[in-house]
Design a protein around this motif. Structure first.
Motif, PDB file in Angstrom:
ATOM      1  N   ASN A  36      10.557  -8.535   8.215  1.00 46.04           N
ATOM      2  CA  ASN A  36      10.238  -8.283   6.802  1.00 46.04           C
ATOM      3  C   ASN A  36       8.881  -8.847   6.454  1.00 46.04           C
ATOM      4  OD1 ASN A  36      12.162  -6.980   5.317  1.00 46.04           O
ATOM      5  ND2 ASN A  36      13.506  -8.792   5.266  1.00 46.04           N
ATOM      6  N   GLY A  37       8.089  -8.054   5.753  1.00 44.32           N
ATOM      7  CA  GLY A  37       6.816  -8.570   5.253  1.00 44.32           C
ATOM      8  C   GLY A  37       5.717  -8.630   6.295  1.00 44.32           C
ATOM      9  N   THR A  41       5.029  -1.350   6.552  1.00 40.81           N
ATOM     10  CA  THR A  41       4.972  -0.303   5.520  1.00 40.81           C
ATOM     11  C   THR A  41       3.546  -0.157   4.986  1.00 40.81           C
ATOM     12  OG1 THR A  41       7.262  -0.618   4.891  1.00 40.81           O
ATOM     13  CG2 THR A  41       5.830   0.327   3.206  1.00 40.81           C
ATOM     14  N   SER A  42       2.869  -1.284   4.785  1.00 43.32           N
ATOM     15  CA  SER A  42       1.494  -1.216   4.278  1.00 43.32           C
ATOM     16  C   SER A  42       0.602  -0.456   5.256  1.00 43.32           C
ATOM     17  CB  SER A  42       0.939  -2.627   4.050  1.00 43.32           C
ATOM     18  OG  SER A  42       1.705  -3.283   3.070  1.00 43.32           O
TER      19      SER A  42
HETATM   20  P1  ATP Z   1       9.533  -4.618   5.030  1.00 42.96           P
HETATM   21  O1  ATP Z   1      10.222  -4.317   6.279  1.00 42.96           O
HETATM   22  O2  ATP Z   1      10.201  -5.698   4.221  1.00 42.96           O
HETATM   23  O3  ATP Z   1       9.162  -3.401   4.218  1.00 42.96           O
HETATM   24  P2  ATP Z   1       6.840  -4.673   6.025  1.00 42.96           P
HETATM   25  O4  ATP Z   1       6.581  -5.162   7.398  1.00 42.96           O
HETATM   26  O5  ATP Z   1       6.867  -3.213   5.836  1.00 42.96           O
HETATM   27  O6  ATP Z   1       8.154  -5.322   5.477  1.00 42.96           O
HETATM   28  P3  ATP Z   1       4.972  -4.731   3.863  1.00 42.96           P
HETATM   29  O7  ATP Z   1       5.947  -4.101   2.926  1.00 42.96           O
HETATM   30  O8  ATP Z   1       3.839  -3.913   4.334  1.00 42.96           O
HETATM   31  O9  ATP Z   1       5.724  -5.327   5.117  1.00 42.96           O
HETATM   32  O10 ATP Z   1       4.426  -6.050   3.174  1.00 42.96           O
HETATM   33  C1  ATP Z   1       3.389  -6.860   3.747  1.00 42.96           C
HETATM   34  C2  ATP Z   1       3.032  -7.979   2.768  1.00 42.96           C
HETATM   35  O11 ATP Z   1       2.417  -7.405   1.609  1.00 42.96           O
HETATM   36  C3  ATP Z   1       4.205  -8.778   2.265  1.00 42.96           C
HETATM   37  O12 ATP Z   1       3.772 -10.112   2.116  1.00 42.96           O
HETATM   38  C4  ATP Z   1       4.514  -8.151   0.917  1.00 42.96           C
HETATM   39  O13 ATP Z   1       5.114  -9.100   0.057  1.00 42.96           O
HETATM   40  C5  ATP Z   1       3.133  -7.773   0.449  1.00 42.96           C
HETATM   41  N1  ATP Z   1       3.145  -6.593  -0.427  1.00 42.96           N
HETATM   42  C6  ATP Z   1       3.646  -5.361  -0.138  1.00 42.96           C
HETATM   43  N2  ATP Z   1       3.450  -4.499  -1.156  1.00 42.96           N
HETATM   44  C7  ATP Z   1       2.804  -5.201  -2.119  1.00 42.96           C
HETATM   45  C8  ATP Z   1       2.299  -4.881  -3.429  1.00 42.96           C
HETATM   46  N3  ATP Z   1       2.410  -3.647  -3.939  1.00 42.96           N
HETATM   47  N4  ATP Z   1       1.691  -5.877  -4.128  1.00 42.96           N
HETATM   48  C9  ATP Z   1       1.571  -7.125  -3.621  1.00 42.96           C
HETATM   49  N5  ATP Z   1       1.992  -7.496  -2.400  1.00 42.96           N
HETATM   50  C10 ATP Z   1       2.610  -6.558  -1.650  1.00 42.96           C
END
Ligand code: ATP
Length: 241
Positions: A36-37, A41-42
């Motif tokens: 997670n995080g 996704t980003s």
């Molecule tokens: P998950 O499996 O929980 O979706 P992930 O690996 O896809 O995790 P991301 O969702 O890309 O991770 O998040 C990466 C970081 O960016 C995390 O610290 C998250 O809290 C932060 N983050 C994601 N979206 C936003 C946003 N819109 N505004 C601020 N911070 C964000």
């Protein structure tokens, strides 16, 4: 071929992705794994133009047009987001028809008939309202919608999340059949299924790539879990003693 080079994504002070580079060949499957995080996704949202980024993203050598999700999808990079966005008020077939590029001046790499062939469960419920589908059926429909949009590369965000194991297996059987026809960039938190089809793996933690290589190098679940949660090599050796 999709080439991501030096990709970084920030949300204000949050560094969501830092200097990620990876390549998805036209006939390959690449897995991005991380907790997670981690920034998975980003990464997909940046590639498909939904969030601003630094670094370059190219498809077959051409730079993708910045923050323009529609043009990026038209260029052939098609995103299946987490949460299976489908139109609940439309039937299965209508959901496919609104997504198809056929008749819009672009080559249809997959027709609706191809989607029904790949995902027969959809064919038998083509008239059903999408609101009445199970989570797994909605995921199949979301994949079908992405296919009729004529992808060169599919971006799949946690496609097995929340699905019963047998349904997740069926989704991955579909990816197996698609492999070779489309590039696949698959983000998952749970590695077991995606390791079965990935050629290459990239592990992310806290926005950074912390390991990458052929999928076979990530087959040991304990080593992989340690990499994902950040147990260092020294700690790992100590834990082995
Ligand atoms: P998950 O499996 O929980 O979706 P992930 O690996 O896809 O995790 P991301 O969702 O890309 O991770 O998040 C990466 C970081 O960016 C995390 O610290 C998250 O809290 C932060 N983050 C994601 N979206 C936003 C946003 N819109 N505004 C601020 N911070 C964000």
């Amino acid at each position: 071929m999709l080439e991501i080079d030096g990709l970084s994504v920030r949300y204000g002070p949050v560094r969501a992705v830092e200097d990620l580079s990876l390549t998805v060949a036209a006939d390959a499957a690449v897995a991005v794994l991380g907790p997670n995080g981690a920034g998975k996704t980003s990464t997909l949202r940046a590639v498909s133009g939904l969030v601003p980024h630094r670094g370059s993203v190219r498809l077959d050598g051409a730079v993708l047009p910045g923050r323009s999700p529609r043009r990026i999808a038209r260029a052939g990079v098609v995103h299946v987001p987490e949460g299976r966005r489908v139109f609940g008020s439309l039937s299965v077939e209508e959901n496919l028809r609104v997504a198809t590029v056929a008749g819009r001046g672009r080559e249809a790499r997959f027709t609706i008939a191809d989607v029904y062939d790949l995902l027969p469960a959809l064919a038998s419920m083509r008239g059903r309202g999408a609101w009445a589908l199970s989570g797994g059926e909605q995921q199949m429909l979301a994949i079908g919608r992405a296919l009729v949009a004529s992808p060169a590369v599919l971006l799949l965000d946690e496609p097995s999340l929340g699905l019963a194991p047998s349904v997740a297996d069926r989704i991955y059987d579909t990816f197996r059949r698609l492999k070779g026809a489309v590039g696949l960039l698959i983000v998952e938190q749970v590695a077991s299924r995606v390791l079965g089809i990935a050629d290459t793996v990239v592990v992310m933690r806290e926005g950074r790539p912390v390991g990458s290589g052929p999928a076979a190098e990530f087959a040991d679940p304990v080593r992989l879990a340690r990499l994902m949660i950040g147990v260092g090599e020294e700690d790992e050796r100590a834990a082995d003693v």
